[in-house]
Design an enzyme around this catalytic site. Structure first.
Site, PDB file in Angstrom:
ATOM      1  N   TYR A   1      -8.277 -14.612  12.743  1.00 30.55           N
ATOM      2  CA  TYR A   1      -7.224 -14.836  11.940  1.00 30.55           C
ATOM      3  C   TYR A   1      -6.987 -16.443  11.810  1.00 30.55           C
ATOM      4  O   TYR A   1      -6.715 -16.814  10.535  1.00 30.55           O
ATOM      5  CB  TYR A   1      -5.886 -14.392  12.778  1.00 30.55           C
ATOM      6  CG  TYR A   1      -4.647 -14.491  12.141  1.00 30.55           C
ATOM      7  CD1 TYR A   1      -4.215 -13.825  11.097  1.00 30.55           C
ATOM      8  CD2 TYR A   1      -3.712 -15.544  12.558  1.00 30.55           C
ATOM      9  CE1 TYR A   1      -3.019 -13.738  10.571  1.00 30.55           C
ATOM     10  CE2 TYR A   1      -2.552 -15.773  11.992  1.00 30.55           C
ATOM     11  CZ  TYR A   1      -2.169 -14.814  11.145  1.00 30.55           C
ATOM     12  OH  TYR A   1      -0.830 -14.870  10.607  1.00 30.55           O
TER      13      TYR A   1
ATOM     14  N   ARG B   1       0.925  -1.344   0.069  1.00 28.28           N
ATOM     15  CA  ARG B   1      -0.076  -0.043  -0.044  1.00 28.28           C
ATOM     16  C   ARG B   1       0.910   1.360  -0.116  1.00 28.28           C
ATOM     17  O   ARG B   1       0.509   2.356  -0.567  1.00 28.28           O
ATOM     18  CB  ARG B   1      -1.013  -0.012   1.417  1.00 28.28           C
ATOM     19  CG  ARG B   1      -2.069  -0.997   1.150  1.00 28.28           C
ATOM     20  CD  ARG B   1      -2.908  -1.037   2.498  1.00 28.28           C
ATOM     21  NE  ARG B   1      -2.072  -1.590   3.499  1.00 28.28           N
ATOM     22  CZ  ARG B   1      -2.432  -1.523   4.694  1.00 28.28           C
ATOM     23  NH1 ARG B   1      -3.753  -1.325   5.078  1.00 28.28           N
ATOM     24  NH2 ARG B   1      -2.083  -2.127   5.695  1.00 28.28           N
TER      25      ARG B   1
ATOM     26  N   ALA C   1       0.804 -11.044   1.757  1.00 31.68           N
ATOM     27  CA  ALA C   1      -0.052 -10.030   2.694  1.00 31.68           C
ATOM     28  C   ALA C   1      -0.985 -10.652   3.573  1.00 31.68           C
ATOM     29  O   ALA C   1      -1.850 -11.638   3.077  1.00 31.68           O
ATOM     30  CB  ALA C   1      -0.577  -9.027   1.622  1.00 31.68           C
TER      31      ALA C   1
END
Length: 263
Positions: free
Chosen positions: A148, A36, A85
Site C-alpha cells: 500500500y 464497480r 478509488a
C-alpha cells in the site's frame, strides 16, 4: 443556480468517494460517479441534489480509462477529476499474494495515471483540476503496509511531477488522509489503529478537507497533525522514524496472531 461543471469521481460508491460526491453536489457540481457496483452508485445518486450519472466498471480493466473519458465527453467534458478509488490489504510482505500485490498497484497507482491521461485533453481544454487522493502512508513507510505504501508513494510522486509539468494548464493536487473509517480497513487494520492510538477520521471529515483543498491555492494537504509532522520528519530524518515504528512491530504482530487464531 444551474450546475455547469463536471466532476468525475472514482471509487464513488462508498466511503471517501461517496462523501466527496455529496460535498461536490452540494456545491453545485454535476457528478459522474465511477465504481464497480451499479446498484450502490444508483443509491448514491438518489441521495444527491441535482443531475448526475454513473459508470459501473472495474477501473483496472484494460479499456476503463477510455470508457471514463468517453462518458465524460458526452456530458460536456471533465472539469475536475478525483482519483479516489483504492484498495488495501494489511499484511506482512511475505504473506501478500502476488495477485493481491499486483491488484493494489494497478488500482492505487496505474489506474489513476491512465484515467488522468485519458481525460487530459478535456482537462486542458477546461483548465481543470486533478485531485489525487493518497494517504499519510504515501510519505511514511509503515510496517505491514509495504504494498500500500509503495502504491501511495508512487501516487504522490506522480502528482508532484504532473503538478510541475502541467503548470498553467491543469491544476494538480494531492490529499493525504490518515486512517479513515471505511470498508477498506478490515478488522485487523482497525485493531492496529486502536492499539497504536492512531486517530481515525470519518469519510465526511476527509470530504470537508477535500473541499478546503479544492477551493484553495494549496497543492498539497494532509489530515492530522501527528501524521503531517511525521511525514516531514520522515523526509528529513528517516532514521528517527525507523526507530519509532520498529518499536510498534511487536504490537502489530500480536494483533495479527490474535486475529488469525480467532478465524
Amino acid at each position: 443556480m444551474k450546475a455547469t461543471k463536471l466532476a468525475v469521481i472514482t471509487g464513488a460508491s462508498r466511503g471517501i468517494g461517496r462523501a466527496i460526491s455529496k460535498q461536490l453536489a452540494m456545491h453545485n457540481w454535476r457528478c459522474l460517479l465511477i465504481g464497480r457496483d451499479s446498484e450502490k452508485l444508483k443509491q448514491v445518486i438518489a441521495g444527491l441534489s441535482g443531475e448526475h450519472d454513473y459508470l459501473a466498471l472495474d477501473i483496472t480493466a484494460e479499456d476503463a480509462a477510455t470508457q471514463i473519458a468517453r462518458k465524460a465527453a458526452t456530458m460536456g467534458g471533465v472539469d475536475l477529476l478525483v482519483n479516489n478509488a483504492g484498495i488495501n490489504t494489511m499484511a506482512g510482505f511475505a504473506e501478500i499474494l502476488p495477485t493481491d500485490l499486483k491488484k493494489q498497484m494497478e488500482t492505487n497507482l496505474l489506474a489513476p495515471m491512465l484515467v488522468s491521461q485519458a481525460c487530459l485533453p478535456q482537462l486542458i481544454s477546461s483548465h481543470g483540476t486533478i485531485v489525487n487522493v493518497g494517504s499519510a502512508f504515501g510519505a511514511i513507510g509503515f510496517p505491514y503496509q509495504s504494498s500500500y505504501c509503495a502504491s501511495k508513494f508512487g501516487l504522490r510522486g506522480f502528482t508532484e511531477a504532473l503538478t510541475r509539468e502541467l503548470d498553467n494548464q491543469v491544476v494538480v493536487k494531492y490529499l493525504a488522509p490518515r486512517a479513515t473509517t471505511t470498508e477498506m480497513n478490515d478488522d485487523r487494520a482497525t485493531a492496529v489503529n486502536h492499539a497504536l492510538g492512531n486517530q481515525m477520521d470519518s469519510p465526511e471529515v476527509v470530504a470537508q478537507a477535500f473541499m478546503k483543498l479544492l477551493h484553495s491555492n494549496t497543492r498539497r494537504a494532509g489530515i492530522g497533525f501527528p501524521e503531517r509532522f511525521f511525514a516531514r520528519l520522515n523526509g528529513l530524518l528517516p532514521e528517527l522514524v525507523d526507530n519509532a515504528l520498529i518499536k510498534k512491530v511487536k504490537t502489530i504482530q500480536t494483533i495479527f496472531s490474535t486475529k488469525e487464531s480467532l478465524r
